[in-house]
Design an enzyme around this catalytic site. Structure first.
Site, PDB file in Angstrom:
ATOM      1  N   GLU A 141       0.618  -1.324  -0.215  1.00 56.73           N
ATOM      2  CA  GLU A 141       0.053   0.110  -0.229  1.00 56.73           C
ATOM      3  C   GLU A 141       1.051   1.197  -0.361  1.00 56.73           C
ATOM      4  OE1 GLU A 141      -0.495  -2.733   1.859  1.00 56.73           O
ATOM      5  OE2 GLU A 141      -2.016  -3.152   1.840  1.00 56.73           O
ATOM      6  N   LEU A 165       7.150 -43.396  -0.776  1.00 56.89           N
ATOM      7  CA  LEU A 165       6.698 -42.132  -0.058  1.00 56.89           C
ATOM      8  C   LEU A 165       5.790 -41.122  -0.267  1.00 56.89           C
ATOM      9  CD1 LEU A 165       7.940 -39.861   2.704  1.00 56.89           C
ATOM     10  CD2 LEU A 165      10.274 -39.926   1.633  1.00 56.89           C
TER      11      LEU A 165
HETATM   12  N1  LIG Z   1      10.524 -39.428 -11.730  1.00 52.44           N
HETATM   13  C1  LIG Z   1      10.581 -38.078 -10.485  1.00 52.44           C
HETATM   14  O1  LIG Z   1       9.570 -38.046 -10.338  1.00 52.44           O
HETATM   15  C2  LIG Z   1      11.250 -39.089  -9.708  1.00 52.44           C
HETATM   16  C3  LIG Z   1      11.548 -40.137  -9.286  1.00 52.44           C
HETATM   17  N2  LIG Z   1      11.997 -40.510  -8.412  1.00 52.44           N
HETATM   18  C4  LIG Z   1      12.621 -42.155  -8.551  1.00 52.44           C
HETATM   19  O2  LIG Z   1      12.147 -42.700  -7.503  1.00 52.44           O
HETATM   20  C5  LIG Z   1      12.507 -43.902  -7.301  1.00 52.44           C
HETATM   21  C6  LIG Z   1      12.563 -44.709  -5.588  1.00 52.44           C
HETATM   22  O3  LIG Z   1      11.397 -44.305  -5.175  1.00 52.44           O
HETATM   23  P1  LIG Z   1      10.965 -44.488  -3.787  1.00 52.44           P
HETATM   24  O4  LIG Z   1      11.756 -45.717  -2.822  1.00 52.44           O
HETATM   25  O5  LIG Z   1       9.803 -44.975  -3.825  1.00 52.44           O
HETATM   26  O6  LIG Z   1      11.141 -42.726  -3.310  1.00 52.44           O
HETATM   27  P2  LIG Z   1      11.582 -42.693  -2.063  1.00 52.44           P
HETATM   28  O7  LIG Z   1      13.299 -42.575  -1.688  1.00 52.44           O
HETATM   29  O8  LIG Z   1      11.943 -41.288  -2.483  1.00 52.44           O
HETATM   30  O9  LIG Z   1      11.014 -43.149  -1.164  1.00 52.44           O
HETATM   31  C7  LIG Z   1      10.993 -43.957  -0.008  1.00 52.44           C
HETATM   32  C8  LIG Z   1      11.896 -43.567   1.422  1.00 52.44           C
HETATM   33  O10 LIG Z   1      11.748 -42.994   1.902  1.00 52.44           O
HETATM   34  C9  LIG Z   1      11.747 -43.551   3.259  1.00 52.44           C
HETATM   35  N3  LIG Z   1      10.201 -43.674   4.391  1.00 52.44           N
HETATM   36  C10 LIG Z   1      10.787 -42.558   5.302  1.00 52.44           C
HETATM   37  N4  LIG Z   1       9.767 -42.680   5.820  1.00 52.44           N
HETATM   38  C11 LIG Z   1       8.624 -43.669   5.330  1.00 52.44           C
HETATM   39  C12 LIG Z   1       7.588 -43.781   5.206  1.00 52.44           C
HETATM   40  N5  LIG Z   1       6.405 -43.456   6.189  1.00 52.44           N
HETATM   41  N6  LIG Z   1       7.008 -44.501   4.420  1.00 52.44           N
HETATM   42  C13 LIG Z   1       7.460 -44.699   2.648  1.00 52.44           C
HETATM   43  N7  LIG Z   1       8.844 -44.541   3.108  1.00 52.44           N
HETATM   44  C14 LIG Z   1       9.575 -43.732   4.212  1.00 52.44           C
HETATM   45  C15 LIG Z   1      12.582 -44.948   2.630  1.00 52.44           C
HETATM   46  O11 LIG Z   1      13.912 -44.650   3.538  1.00 52.44           O
HETATM   47  P3  LIG Z   1      15.054 -45.417   4.376  1.00 52.44           P
HETATM   48  O12 LIG Z   1      14.308 -46.508   3.082  1.00 52.44           O
HETATM   49  O13 LIG Z   1      15.642 -44.950   3.808  1.00 52.44           O
HETATM   50  O14 LIG Z   1      14.263 -45.741   5.384  1.00 52.44           O
HETATM   51  C16 LIG Z   1      11.798 -44.884   1.620  1.00 52.44           C
HETATM   52  O15 LIG Z   1      12.836 -46.116   1.165  1.00 52.44           O
HETATM   53  C17 LIG Z   1      14.569 -43.913  -7.558  1.00 52.44           C
HETATM   54  O16 LIG Z   1      14.531 -45.063  -8.995  1.00 52.44           O
HETATM   55  C18 LIG Z   1      14.028 -42.440  -7.914  1.00 52.44           C
HETATM   56  O17 LIG Z   1      14.777 -42.254  -9.250  1.00 52.44           O
HETATM   57  C19 LIG Z   1      12.401 -40.486  -7.037  1.00 52.44           C
HETATM   58  C20 LIG Z   1      11.722 -38.853  -6.881  1.00 52.44           C
HETATM   59  C21 LIG Z   1      10.809 -38.425  -8.428  1.00 52.44           C
END
Ligand SMILES: NC(=O)C1=CN([C@@H]2O[C@H](COP(=O)(O)OP(=O)(O)OC[C@H]3O[C@@H](n4cnc5c(N)ncnc54)[C@H](OP(=O)(O)O)[C@@H]3O)[C@@H](O)[C@H]2O)C=CC1
Ligand SMILES: Nc1c(N[C@@H]2O[C@H](COP(=O)(O)O)[C@@H](O)[C@H]2O)[nH]c(=O)[nH]c1=O
Length: 597
Positions: free
Chosen positions: A84, A334
């Site tokens: 403003e 996740l």
């Molecule tokens: N194209 C795109 O936009 C994207 C692609 N990707 C791809 O996706 C793949 C990974 O996918 P994804 O494993 O599903 O993803 P993430 O790693 O992003 O999520 C899963 C991980 O999150 C952690 N976590 C913590 N709390 C939770 C919860 N409550 N529920 C679930 N997970 C939890 C765990 O980690 P921990 O195992 O360490 O405990 C779990 O292994 C890769 O290949 C990556 O390249 C990823 C992001 C974006």
């Protein structure tokens, strides 16, 4: 003074519905002009997003009586010069007699009223406000201050109502979506962003994902990061992609980078552990890999432990840390967990024209436990945009909550219904007709006799029958008369609602053009007739005196209160207004709109 009621509920008794017909400024050209400048204020309010940490977005446009824009301004960041003040300075002498358009009521955290004072001192005569400030402790303060200085203040949705005004108001809600979420829930605004191939994969079956989308799309992702307080990925994404998660478009705000990991089984070396430019936080399960926690701490990475790591608790924690806007850039597992926890509000899907195949290749959202397509979440307010060779589809998983129900001042409350004590209100919920206060529902089996335009009268089996049929009244098309006939003969209020809603959806051309403007009046006249016709209903309504009435519909966010008080509760508000009217009623009652049964 806000009405803080039962957990999650707070209600304004000041309704958009309470300035109904008499005070409606139904001049379409005035509304169109107001809408245009309010939208402009919202547009410029957004100018600093992505360059400063997310903060409330304020814009101000000063328009002279002859319709010329004399000055504009937007808030760059918290603590910088108010929009403003900038607009008034830009307009100079043209501010005198001008109208100021503000996308949002200024928030005066320090009690100095700088923004409102600038308008008063510049002799602005009218202020149009897109929405009240959503934070309870600021809501209504600046509006009251301006009115007390003699300025005319028109608030969209309260003093100005029409379809075109509602659209303009929506742009004000959109530009401050994160703040509104923060004000109305205990979590920040969160959006899930992912990049997918045309066959719906976020990575090859090997997990490789760099890159699915084009440079242009990734540049947009940097902008989205810059508009966020934090960017979240899961442990797997760190292990697989070694991401940087920085906003790499010149001068952008850098969000906090967050890794959610239960196992804390993460690499010793990772791009995210370089915190020289941007901080990183790791959120994990209490007690996980204490030795690795020490290594992270030595690198300057903050580690926060949770008793049970889940997206909702993390979001509540981020709310408490003051964050407004969170970007989830995680993989499908996740993402599914965050959606299931109800903390994702919006989705940005970047779709690349590529096919990668692979039965084990991940999709952007993992298991949600749904088995029928009818269970799918429908995205709302969907937008499609081409970015380079890709398409960006964005849409909301939940409607932006309307913050208006939270207010009002003590005076405002008493003005609507003097029987309610704003300090100690109690709530009476009603919904299904078999509930204790079920007779308040439109679906209760109380017939009403209403006059017709041609001098006759019609008996409607319920208020719902009358309300649904009114959508098609006064329309010359014979189809509209057929709709009314079908609704009259509907055997139950539920059936009347079903017929009315589906006809409205399938044949919008049969609905009266002013329906959105008159529907509240229509409902009020139906309710008035019902409660006037049945003395025991009137007594029952009067006996609720002192309580706030809420239609506890979890899905009707206009007539009902919503699941957690996010609805506008117009039905409850109209009943309170009626109760108030009955209490102060003179001997002349509702003869003109209601006939003895
Ligand atoms: N194209 C795109 O936009 C994207 C692609 N990707 C791809 O996706 C793949 C990974 O996918 P994804 O494993 O599903 O993803 P993430 O790693 O992003 O999520 C899963 C991980 O999150 C952690 N976590 C913590 N709390 C939770 C919860 N409550 N529920 C679930 N997970 C939890 C765990 O980690 P921990 O195992 O360490 O405990 C779990 O292994 C890769 O290949 C990556 O390249 C990823 C992001 C974006
Ligand atoms: N593959 C993929 C994305 N993947 C996301 O981007 C992260 C890498 O970010 P950075 O290291 O900052 O460049 C990665 O871990 C994942 O979250 N994003 C996209 O816009 N398009 C793509 O094709």
């Amino acid at each position: 003074m806000a009405l803080s009621l039962v957990a999650g509920y707070s209600y304004s008794l000041l309704g958009k519905g309470f300035s109904i017909s008499n005070s409606l400024h139904n001049n379409n050209s005035h509304h169109a002009r107001d809408a245009t400048y309010i939208k402009r204020a919202a547009e410029i309010a957004d100018s600093s997003s992505g360059f400063t940490s997310p903060h409330p977005n304020f814009g101000c446009v000063l328009v002279t009586p002859s319709g010329k824009v004399a000055g504009e301004g937007y808030l760059y960041a918290q603590g910088t010069r108010p929009a403003e003040v900038q607009a008034v300075e830009a307009a100079g002498p043209w501010s005198k007699g001008a109208t100021a358009y503000l996308n949002m009521e200024p928030g005066d955290c320090h009690g100095d009223h700088t923004a409102a004072s600038a308008l008063v001192q510049a002799k602005v005569t009218r202020v149009v406000v897109g929405m009240r400030h959503p934070l309870k402790h600021l809501q209504g303060n600046a509006i009251r201050a301006l009115r007390s200085e003699g300025l005319q203040v028109d608030v969209l949705g309260e003093d100005l109502q029409s379809k075109i005004i509602e659209e303009a108001r929506k742009s004000c809600l959109v530009v401050n979506t994160p703040l509104i979420y923060r004000a109305t829930s205990q979590v920040p605004f969160s959006f899930l962003k992912y990049a997918i191939t045309a066959d719906g994969k976020i990575a090859a079956s090997s997990g490789h994902a760099a890159w699915i989308t084009s440079k242009e799309s990734r540049a947009r992702v940097f902008e989205l990061r810059g508009r966020s307080d934090a960017v979240i990925v899961g442990g797997n994404t760190v292990r697989r992609d070694n991401p940087r998660l920085t906003a790499r478009h010149g001068g952008a705000h850098m969000p906090l980078r967050v890794v959610m990991t239960k196992s804390l089984d993460l690499p010793d070396e990772a791009n995210l552990w370089d915190v020289s430019d941007v901080p990183t936080m790791v959120v994990t399960q209490r007690g996980a890999r204490k030795s690795f926690q020490k290594i992270l701490a030595s690198k300057g990475v903050e580690v926060v432990e949770f008793d049970i790591l889940n997206p909702r608790d993390v979001m509540e924690y981020f709310h408490d840390r003051g964050y407004l806007s969170i970007m989830w850039e995680c993989g499908g597992r996740l993402a599914a967990s965050a959606i299931s926890d109800g903390v994702i509000h919006k989705v940005y899907a970047f779709l690349a024209p590529k096919i990668i195949g692979g039965t084990n290749a991940q999709s952007p959202v993992g298991e949600l436990g749904m088995v029928e397509m009818t269970q799918a979440f429908d995205l709302l307010d969907v937008c499609y945009e081409q970015i380079g060779p890709d398409m960006l589809m964005s849409g909301s998983l939940q409607p932006i909550p309307d913050p208006t129900p939270i207010i009002p001042s003590e005076n405002e409350t008493l003005a609507i219904d003097p029987t309610v004590n704003p300090y100690e209100p109690s709530i009476i919920f009603f919904y299904k007709t078999w509930d204790p206060y079920g007779a308040f529902s439109n679906f209760s089996a109380h017939s009403i006799k209403m006059p017709e335009e041609n001098g006759g009268n019609v008996t409607w089996s319920s208020v719902e029958h009358y309300y649904q049929a009114s959508k098609f009244m006064g329309v010359s098309d014979s189809g509209a008369k057929d709709c009314i006939g079908k609704i009259i003969s509907a055997k139950s209020p539920e059936e009347a609602a079903k017929v009315g809603r589906s006809m409205q959806r399938l044949h919008p051309n049969l609905v009266r053009a002013d329906w959105e403007d008159v529907k509240i009046d229509v409902m009020y006249s139906g309710l008035r007739c019902k409660f006037s016709s049945y003395p025991y209903l009137k007594s029952m309504l009067l006996a609720t005196s002192g309580s706030v009435l809420v239609e506890a519909s979890p899905h009707d966010l206009f007539w009902g209160g919503g699941r957690e008080g996010e609805g506008l509760n117009y039905l409850g508000r109209l009943l309170m207004r009626l109760r108030s009217e009955f209490l102060g009623e003179s001997s002349t009652s509702s003869e003109s709109t209601c006939l003895a049964l």
